[in-house]
Scaffold this motif. Structure first.
Motif, PDB file in Angstrom:
ATOM      1  N   TYR A   1     -29.100 -35.427   6.080  1.00 21.16           N
ATOM      2  CA  TYR A   1     -29.520 -34.826   4.580  1.00 21.16           C
ATOM      3  C   TYR A   1     -30.840 -34.566   4.462  1.00 21.16           C
ATOM      4  O   TYR A   1     -31.142 -33.396   3.676  1.00 21.16           O
ATOM      5  CB  TYR A   1     -29.375 -36.269   3.909  1.00 21.16           C
ATOM      6  CG  TYR A   1     -29.724 -36.041   2.375  1.00 21.16           C
ATOM      7  CD1 TYR A   1     -28.629 -35.744   1.463  1.00 21.16           C
ATOM      8  CD2 TYR A   1     -30.813 -36.435   1.604  1.00 21.16           C
ATOM      9  CE1 TYR A   1     -28.713 -35.533   0.111  1.00 21.16           C
ATOM     10  CE2 TYR A   1     -31.234 -36.344   0.496  1.00 21.16           C
ATOM     11  CZ  TYR A   1     -30.202 -35.839  -0.327  1.00 21.16           C
ATOM     12  OH  TYR A   1     -30.459 -35.634  -1.665  1.00 21.16           O
ATOM     13  N   ALA A   2     -31.733 -34.726   5.137  1.00 21.16           N
ATOM     14  CA  ALA A   2     -33.166 -34.535   5.095  1.00 21.16           C
ATOM     15  C   ALA A   2     -33.063 -32.739   5.308  1.00 21.16           C
ATOM     16  O   ALA A   2     -33.593 -31.949   4.469  1.00 21.16           O
ATOM     17  CB  ALA A   2     -34.019 -35.023   5.755  1.00 21.16           C
TER      18      ALA A   2
ATOM     19  N   ASP B   1     -31.740 -25.843   2.137  1.00 22.52           N
ATOM     20  CA  ASP B   1     -31.295 -25.331   0.568  1.00 22.52           C
ATOM     21  C   ASP B   1     -32.258 -24.927   0.037  1.00 22.52           C
ATOM     22  O   ASP B   1     -32.260 -23.740  -0.659  1.00 22.52           O
ATOM     23  CB  ASP B   1     -30.461 -26.627   0.006  1.00 22.52           C
ATOM     24  CG  ASP B   1     -29.819 -26.055  -1.395  1.00 22.52           C
ATOM     25  OD1 ASP B   1     -28.936 -25.462  -1.238  1.00 22.52           O
ATOM     26  OD2 ASP B   1     -30.513 -26.327  -2.474  1.00 22.52           O
ATOM     27  N   LEU B   2     -33.482 -25.591  -0.159  1.00 24.90           N
ATOM     28  CA  LEU B   2     -34.592 -25.205  -0.542  1.00 24.90           C
ATOM     29  C   LEU B   2     -35.276 -23.857  -0.406  1.00 24.90           C
ATOM     30  O   LEU B   2     -35.659 -23.082  -1.008  1.00 24.90           O
ATOM     31  CB  LEU B   2     -35.839 -26.416  -0.726  1.00 24.90           C
ATOM     32  CG  LEU B   2     -35.734 -27.404  -1.492  1.00 24.90           C
ATOM     33  CD1 LEU B   2     -36.698 -28.762  -1.187  1.00 24.90           C
ATOM     34  CD2 LEU B   2     -36.024 -27.127  -3.004  1.00 24.90           C
ATOM     35  N   ILE B   3     -35.324 -23.741   1.160  1.00 23.95           N
ATOM     36  CA  ILE B   3     -35.853 -22.446   1.687  1.00 23.95           C
ATOM     37  C   ILE B   3     -34.841 -21.255   1.623  1.00 23.95           C
ATOM     38  O   ILE B   3     -35.005 -20.194   2.115  1.00 23.95           O
ATOM     39  CB  ILE B   3     -36.626 -22.646   2.841  1.00 23.95           C
ATOM     40  CG1 ILE B   3     -35.778 -22.971   4.122  1.00 23.95           C
ATOM     41  CG2 ILE B   3     -37.704 -23.735   2.980  1.00 23.95           C
ATOM     42  CD1 ILE B   3     -36.317 -23.002   5.532  1.00 23.95           C
TER      43      ILE B   3
ATOM     44  N   TRP C   1     -22.714 -28.371   2.642  1.00 22.23           N
ATOM     45  CA  TRP C   1     -23.078 -29.369   3.260  1.00 22.23           C
ATOM     46  C   TRP C   1     -22.158 -30.561   2.905  1.00 22.23           C
ATOM     47  O   TRP C   1     -21.563 -31.295   3.469  1.00 22.23           O
ATOM     48  CB  TRP C   1     -24.675 -29.741   3.254  1.00 22.23           C
ATOM     49  CG  TRP C   1     -24.873 -30.849   4.179  1.00 22.23           C
ATOM     50  CD1 TRP C   1     -25.149 -30.809   5.586  1.00 22.23           C
ATOM     51  CD2 TRP C   1     -25.291 -32.212   3.700  1.00 22.23           C
ATOM     52  NE1 TRP C   1     -25.402 -32.298   5.934  1.00 22.23           N
ATOM     53  CE2 TRP C   1     -25.582 -32.747   4.874  1.00 22.23           C
ATOM     54  CE3 TRP C   1     -25.117 -32.946   2.512  1.00 22.23           C
ATOM     55  CZ2 TRP C   1     -25.679 -34.373   4.918  1.00 22.23           C
ATOM     56  CZ3 TRP C   1     -25.437 -34.262   2.361  1.00 22.23           C
ATOM     57  CH2 TRP C   1     -25.733 -34.915   3.726  1.00 22.23           C
ATOM     58  N   ASN C   2     -22.507 -30.890   1.524  1.00 23.82           N
ATOM     59  CA  ASN C   2     -21.655 -31.791   0.944  1.00 23.82           C
ATOM     60  C   ASN C   2     -20.042 -31.746   1.056  1.00 23.82           C
ATOM     61  O   ASN C   2     -19.390 -32.534   1.351  1.00 23.82           O
ATOM     62  CB  ASN C   2     -21.948 -32.128  -0.598  1.00 23.82           C
ATOM     63  CG  ASN C   2     -23.278 -32.759  -0.589  1.00 23.82           C
ATOM     64  OD1 ASN C   2     -23.368 -33.770  -0.316  1.00 23.82           O
ATOM     65  ND2 ASN C   2     -24.133 -32.268  -1.471  1.00 23.82           N
ATOM     66  N   ALA C   3     -19.704 -30.392   0.735  1.00 25.00           N
ATOM     67  CA  ALA C   3     -18.324 -30.096   1.062  1.00 25.00           C
ATOM     68  C   ALA C   3     -17.776 -30.350   2.472  1.00 25.00           C
ATOM     69  O   ALA C   3     -16.535 -31.133   2.499  1.00 25.00           O
ATOM     70  CB  ALA C   3     -18.051 -28.790   0.507  1.00 25.00           C
ATOM     71  N   ASP C   4     -18.553 -29.647   3.393  1.00 20.41           N
ATOM     72  CA  ASP C   4     -18.096 -30.209   4.883  1.00 20.41           C
ATOM     73  C   ASP C   4     -18.183 -31.545   5.131  1.00 20.41           C
ATOM     74  O   ASP C   4     -17.399 -32.155   5.943  1.00 20.41           O
ATOM     75  CB  ASP C   4     -19.238 -29.392   5.609  1.00 20.41           C
ATOM     76  CG  ASP C   4     -18.932 -27.744   5.791  1.00 20.41           C
ATOM     77  OD1 ASP C   4     -18.135 -27.444   5.111  1.00 20.41           O
ATOM     78  OD2 ASP C   4     -20.107 -27.168   5.966  1.00 20.41           O
ATOM     79  N   ALA C   5     -19.346 -32.286   4.602  1.00 23.38           N
ATOM     80  CA  ALA C   5     -19.149 -33.602   4.884  1.00 23.38           C
ATOM     81  C   ALA C   5     -18.105 -34.450   4.504  1.00 23.38           C
ATOM     82  O   ALA C   5     -17.378 -35.364   5.057  1.00 23.38           O
ATOM     83  CB  ALA C   5     -20.586 -34.337   4.388  1.00 23.38           C
TER      84      ALA C   5
END
Length: 634
Positions: free
Chosen positions: A306-307, A313-315, A323-327
């Protein structure tokens, strides 16, 4: 530790420079781990130079805290000019609207009395975003420290240092700003020594600068986002001989292989977890309390995943949404439970799918309890002897109850997805338990696994893509065949390809020609050195198939030099070793060896195990791990 994979890093330094302002977006999420120090500055009537050391706040907060304050100026290092706010009745007016931790302020107070301004000193105040040119930065480190010592980290880019009176200060006062003229941008962490960076291998000066900037950026991210920094770390780049995948963490050292620079946020998260769990009362490294295991593996890896996802995502080199969709996709399709991966992320032979499952549950925790809950667990663990007790305290429920709630949540999500289901049976129609059914992409798609129960039944969420169903015996690499033809085939051309989710099927029947356990056998033997002694490095022993199948059989030899490889009956395999040291491997004469014009060691297996195979190895100095094909002794 991250599973293997290639990580994009080209031009990363430029990306970091371009997006450094994004850290303002990353702050204020929750700082349960922030420093609890305070600082007091004596403000005189008239002009004063003082620092904002609290969490980010509106400028009205400053005027409310100091009733005598009339005007406040802050230096904008990006524009190289001041921003202004002045008292306007009950509010404040001007282009200075927000106060960030660590900014320096010129304050004008009316009246005739001195004001003692006491305020919190949060951890984020010790992180300064320095820009080329002049910067007005609050010092948050030790009070009265010699200026040269405090600014040692800026050697090479620091051009000039001035105090509020225009002269070079000999010492720095906590909570007081200092003027710094800088030749290039840098994120300056004041409160602990920065990680020590080592390079192994060939790195150009530009590559070393890129990696140093990346380390600074990752440290800054954790300070801004989570209010925590880890002291006394070493970052080792380019150890190509290390026995790891992309990155690893152990003994206060982050190991980052050369192509995998962006593994750093993941591994730094592991360092944060470890430090929080074992630190002493002063925040230094301690010995830990109670049982050796800090917490469950799925939580450790999920938080690290997650980190890294938030950071990327920020950079701008990744997408948290993706990432959430893949998880979600792979986590729902994974047949393992959290309890199964509590101590071993490799359960079931597919660590990648287990990492996605860990990501799924971590996202669920964040959704329900917020980001602070992730590292709060390790904070609690510092005071509790057993990790299960710490989990209960941190998350408000016993681990077994947590597991049930998550599985109920996962089941409710899975019920909304198309399913693939069927049964694996033997020649007489009897169900075949313990068969692993892998859905492997033919093109686009994400692999997932299902396992047959005692009746031979299997089922799973159908992920989008085109897939073949490949059969294996239990957790072994022994490949049984595919779904195809009349239901079962060992020919790749006869495979039935499923176009999912449109072609999701729930009545699949795969009938094996024999019971599953009879379709596999084992190649067993020993590794010896040239003097006939057991060779115990041990290398990765591989049986490479000469027939159609998915994958190959590979396994480490054990500590006594023995090896055992599960393979399909009635097939032929070439033997090889994957090792740091092996230069040559020769298989002694054996009835299972078949002739080969190139003298390759080819083993033909029948119904019974092929046992007693002896492989003699010749070694050399350690090098990057390489595959060495074995030959048959003449």
């Amino acid at each position: 530790m991250l599973p293997s994979g290639e990580y994009w890093s080209r031009g990363l330094l430029g990306v970091l420079t371009a997006v450094v302002l994004l850290w303002a977006l990353a702050s204020g999420v929750g700082t349960a781990l922030a420093a609890s120090d305070t600082v007091t500055t004596e403000l005189q009537p008239g002009w004063n130079l003082a620092g904002w050391t609290e969490d980010e706040a509106s400028v009205e907060t400053l005027f409310a805290a100091i009733p005598q304050l009339v005007v406040a100026y802050a230096w904008d290092a990006d524009l190289q000019r001041y921003r202004l706010a002045y008292r306007d009745g009950e509010t404040a007016t001007g282009d200075l609207e927000t106060l960030s931790p660590g900014i320096g302020l010129w304050l004008f107070l009316e009246g005739e009395e001195t004001v003692a301004w006491e305020r919190p000193l949060v951890l984020q105040a010790g992180l300064a975003e320095l820009r080329r040119g002049w910067n007005l930065v609050t010092w948050a480190g030790d009070d009265g420290i010699a200026t040269g010592v405090a600014l040692a980290e800026l050697e090479g880019i620091l051009l000039e240092t001035l105090g509020g009176d225009g002269s070079a200060p000999q010492t720095l006062e906590k909570g007081r700003p200092v003027w710094l003229r800088i030749s290039s941008a840098k994120q300056w962490w004041q409160l602990t020594p920065p990680p020590r960076i080592e390079f192994r291998g060939d790195f150009t000066p530009a590559q070393m600068r890129e990696r140093r900037a990346y380390v600074d950026d990752v440290v800054a991210f954790f300070v801004r986002r989570h209010g925590v920094a880890v002291p006394g770390l070493t970052v080792l780049f380019g150890d190509e001989e290390a026995d790891m995948t992309c990155g690893g963490y152990a003994a206060r050292t982050l190991f980052i292989r050369n192509p995998c620079i962006t593994a750093l946020p993941h591994e730094y998260s592991h360092a944060v977890q470890h430090h929080l769990a074992v630190r002493d009362a002063e925040g230094n490294w301690g010995g830990g309390r109670g049982e050796e295991r800090i917490g469950p593996s799925w939580l450790s890896e999920g938080i690290a995943n997650y980190a890294a996802a938030v950071y990327e995502d920020l950079i701008g080199i990744g997408s948290l949404e993706q990432w959430n969709a893949d998880a979600l996709d792979v986590g729902l399709a994974n047949s393992n439970s959290l309890e199964a991966i509590e101590t071993n992320m490799g359960v079931g032979g597919d660590a990648g799918a287990n990492y996605h499952l860990a990501s799924l549950v971590t996202g669920w925790i964040v959704e329900n309890q917020g980001e602070a809950a992730l590292y709060d667990f390790y904070d609690v663990r510092n005071e509790v002897f057993r990790w299960r007790s710490a989990f209960h305290e941190a998350f408000g429920m016993p681990i077994d109850q947590f597991y049930k709630r998550f599985e109920d949540h996962r089941a409710s999500l899975a019920a909304q997805r198309p399913q693939v289901a069927g049964k694996v049976i033997g020649p007489g129609g009897e169900g075949q338990a313990g068969v692993r059914v892998e859905a492997l992409p033919q093109g686009e798609g994400k692999a997932w696994r299902m396992n047959t129960d005692d009746t031979g039944a299997f089922s799973g969420v159908a992920l989008e893509g085109t897939y073949r169903l490949s059969l294996f015996l239990g957790d072994t690499p022994c490949h049984l065949g595919w779904y195809g033809g009349e239901g079962y085939t060992t020919s790749r051309v006869a495979i039935t390809v499923l176009d999912l989710p449109e072609d999701a099927r729930t009545g699949i029947v795969i009938q094996l020609p024999r019971p599953a356990s009879e379709l596999c056998t084992t190649i067993r033997g020993a590794l010896v050195d040239v003097e006939g002694n057991p060779y115990t490095e041990p290398p990765w022993v591989v049986a490479w198939p000469l027939h159609d199948q998915d994958g190959y059989t590979g396994k480490d030899g054990d500590g006594s030099g023995m090896f055992a490889l599960d393979v399909r009956t009635g097939a032929t395999f070439e033997l090889s070793l994957h090792s740091y040291y092996v230069r040559e491997c020769v298989v002694s004469p054996h009835p299972s060896l078949v002739p080969d014009p190139g003298a390759k060691a080819r083993v033909s297996v029948g119904e019974q195990d092929a046992t007693g195979i002896v492989i003699t190895v010749t070694t050399g100095p350690r090098r990057i791990k390489e595959a060495v094909g074995c030959t048959a002794a003449r």
